[in-house]
Design an enzyme around this catalytic site. Structure first.
Site, mmCIF file in Angstrom:
data_model
loop_
_atom_site.group_PDB
_atom_site.id
_atom_site.type_symbol
_atom_site.label_atom_id
_atom_site.label_comp_id
_atom_site.label_asym_id
_atom_site.label_seq_id
_atom_site.Cartn_x
_atom_site.Cartn_y
_atom_site.Cartn_z
ATOM 1 N N SER A 50 -4.268 3.136 4.221
ATOM 2 C CA SER A 50 -4.459 2.420 2.965
ATOM 3 C C SER A 50 -4.468 0.908 3.208
ATOM 4 O O SER A 50 -5.261 0.168 2.616
ATOM 5 C CB SER A 50 -3.330 2.808 2.004
ATOM 6 O OG SER A 50 -3.643 2.437 0.692
ATOM 7 N N LYS A 81 0.793 -1.233 0.000
ATOM 8 C CA LYS A 81 0.000 0.000 0.000
ATOM 9 C C LYS A 81 0.825 1.284 0.000
ATOM 10 O O LYS A 81 0.345 2.337 0.386
ATOM 11 C CB LYS A 81 -1.012 0.054 1.167
ATOM 12 C CG LYS A 81 -1.825 -1.183 1.352
ATOM 13 C CD LYS A 81 -2.344 -1.769 0.084
ATOM 14 C CE LYS A 81 -3.421 -0.923 -0.598
ATOM 15 N NZ LYS A 81 -3.797 -1.564 -1.901
ATOM 16 N N HIS A 132 6.944 -7.794 -1.868
ATOM 17 C CA HIS A 132 6.713 -7.147 -0.570
ATOM 18 C C HIS A 132 7.567 -7.806 0.514
ATOM 19 O O HIS A 132 7.448 -7.454 1.688
ATOM 20 C CB HIS A 132 5.248 -7.286 -0.146
ATOM 21 C CG HIS A 132 4.266 -6.549 -1.006
ATOM 22 N ND1 HIS A 132 4.446 -5.254 -1.409
ATOM 23 C CD2 HIS A 132 3.076 -6.934 -1.526
ATOM 24 C CE1 HIS A 132 3.408 -4.869 -2.143
ATOM 25 N NE2 HIS A 132 2.568 -5.873 -2.240
HETATM 26 P P1 A3P Z 1 -4.928 5.008 -0.977
HETATM 27 O O1 A3P Z 1 -5.552 3.748 -0.399
HETATM 28 O O2 A3P Z 1 -4.419 5.931 0.095
HETATM 29 O O3 A3P Z 1 -5.843 5.702 -1.950
HETATM 30 P P2 A3P Z 1 -0.249 -0.315 -3.591
HETATM 31 O O4 A3P Z 1 -0.269 -0.241 -5.086
HETATM 32 O O5 A3P Z 1 1.134 -0.445 -3.002
HETATM 33 O O6 A3P Z 1 -1.204 -1.350 -3.099
HETATM 34 O O7 A3P Z 1 -0.739 1.140 -3.046
HETATM 35 C C1 A3P Z 1 -2.078 1.534 -3.200
HETATM 36 C C2 A3P Z 1 -2.189 3.031 -2.894
HETATM 37 O O8 A3P Z 1 -1.612 3.776 -3.988
HETATM 38 C C3 A3P Z 1 -3.658 3.470 -2.793
HETATM 39 O O9 A3P Z 1 -3.644 4.542 -1.835
HETATM 40 C C4 A3P Z 1 -3.918 3.949 -4.218
HETATM 41 O O10 A3P Z 1 -5.048 4.786 -4.336
HETATM 42 C C5 A3P Z 1 -2.597 4.702 -4.494
HETATM 43 N N1 A3P Z 1 -2.373 4.945 -5.941
HETATM 44 C C6 A3P Z 1 -2.391 4.056 -6.954
HETATM 45 N N2 A3P Z 1 -2.188 4.673 -8.132
HETATM 46 C C7 A3P Z 1 -2.028 5.991 -7.870
HETATM 47 C C8 A3P Z 1 -1.796 7.151 -8.685
HETATM 48 N N3 A3P Z 1 -1.699 7.062 -10.016
HETATM 49 N N4 A3P Z 1 -1.676 8.352 -8.052
HETATM 50 C C9 A3P Z 1 -1.785 8.446 -6.696
HETATM 51 N N5 A3P Z 1 -2.009 7.375 -5.869
HETATM 52 C C10 A3P Z 1 -2.127 6.160 -6.460
#
Ligand code: A3P
Length: 288
Positions: free
Chosen positions: A136, A48, A106
């Protein structure tokens, strides 16, 4: 088709996660011995922290910014997760992948293949401030069937996060492990970061290409892109998106909508001194 054939194994892996295992202990040796190629690129993150975002950017860098080339191919097939989707011990399929492989993990630095620890190839590590990361991860647990669709409270989740009692362990230990291994580039100017990553992996991109990738990888674009937003996976019940979304808010500072003053203090007490010790500055608000 290779991906679809792997589904029974993926379900197996889900059971394994539900039993609280990250990987079976018997696979640890195989992970350790996994052969890394010099032209692999590995993306390592605590869950996340922006893995999917960085994966989409890297995939586009590797495809010279040609969005048409990637728009119908699932991201999980373009950037393969080392330990997610199938048991890590079954690494034959990874050996069959053509170079250059884009891989994501991870796993904490202490448990990645030893050739990776020895920097046989390039690694990019992404860090997000622990407060937004925790929020998140909380929403991720609520929607993830394979994590048991967490029904507990935010307050209990904060405790689990602080104790490091979640899959992939303690947030600080995770980043510290990689901090000890590699040099990070703190910068959140997206086009500039794309340029830094492209330079780092030895690809020269034009300004136009960088702008195109940055636009394609904006949160609003990625939120509605079914190839990356997990809305369209071959396994249908992995996430319960009625609870929250995988592409949720994508902002810095949403932690303020979840943390009590006490919880914020608990995080400051637990992480601030340690972060200062290793010289790592993180953004907790957009203006930082
Ligand atoms: P939030 O839950 O705070 O919205 P991962 O890919 O490591 O699982 O992380 C997911 C987080 O990255 C989520 O955060 C998601 O919304 C955010 N995210 C994914 N793509 C993004 C983008 N293009 N710009 C900003 N945040 C992004």
């Amino acid at each position: 088709s290779q991906y679809v054939r792997s589904i029974p194994k993926a379900l197996l892996y889900r059971d394994l996660l539900l039993q609280g295992y990250l990987v079976y202990p018997k696979f640890l040796k195989k992970i350790d011995n996994f052969e890394v190629r010099a032209d692999d690129l590995w993306l390592a993150t605590y869950p996340k922290s922006g893995t999917t975002w960085t994966e989409e950017i890297l995939s586009l860098i590797y495809n010279n910014g040609d969005i048409d080339k990637v728009k119908d191919v699932l991201l999980v097939q373009r950037v393969v997760h080392f330990e997610v989707g199938r048991p890590v011990g079954h690494s034959r399929w990874l050996k069959k992948l053509k170079s250059p492989r884009l891989m994501a993990t991870h796993l904490p630095a202490s448990h990645i293949p030893s050739q990776l620890q020895q920097s046989k190839c390039k690694i990019i590590y992404v860090v997000r401030n622990p407060k937004d990361n925790a929020v998140s991860y909380y929403h991720h647990h609520r929607i993830s069937t394979f994590l048991g669709n967490y029904k507990g409270s935010w307050d209990n989740f904060v405790e689990l996060f602080l104790k490091g009692h979640l899959v992939h362990g303690d947030w600080y230990e995770h980043i510290k492990g990689y901090w000890d291994l590699y040099q990070l580039y703190p910068n959140r100017d997206l086009p500039k970061m794309i340029e830094v990553m492209a330079d780092f992996v030895g690809r020269k991109l034009s300004k136009d290409t960088i702008t195109r990738i940055a636009r394609h990888c904006s949160f609003d674009e990625m939120k509605t892109n079914n190839m990356v937003n997990r809305e369209n996976l071959p396994i249908k019940d992995l996430f319960d998106m009625s609870q929250s979304k995988f592409m949720r808010k994508g902002i810095i500072g949403d932690w303020r909508n979840h943390f009590s003053a006490h919880q914020s203090q608990q995080f400051d007490d637990k992480y601030n001194d340690k972060l200062q010790e290793i010289g790592l500055t993180l953004s907790f608000d957009t203006e930082d």
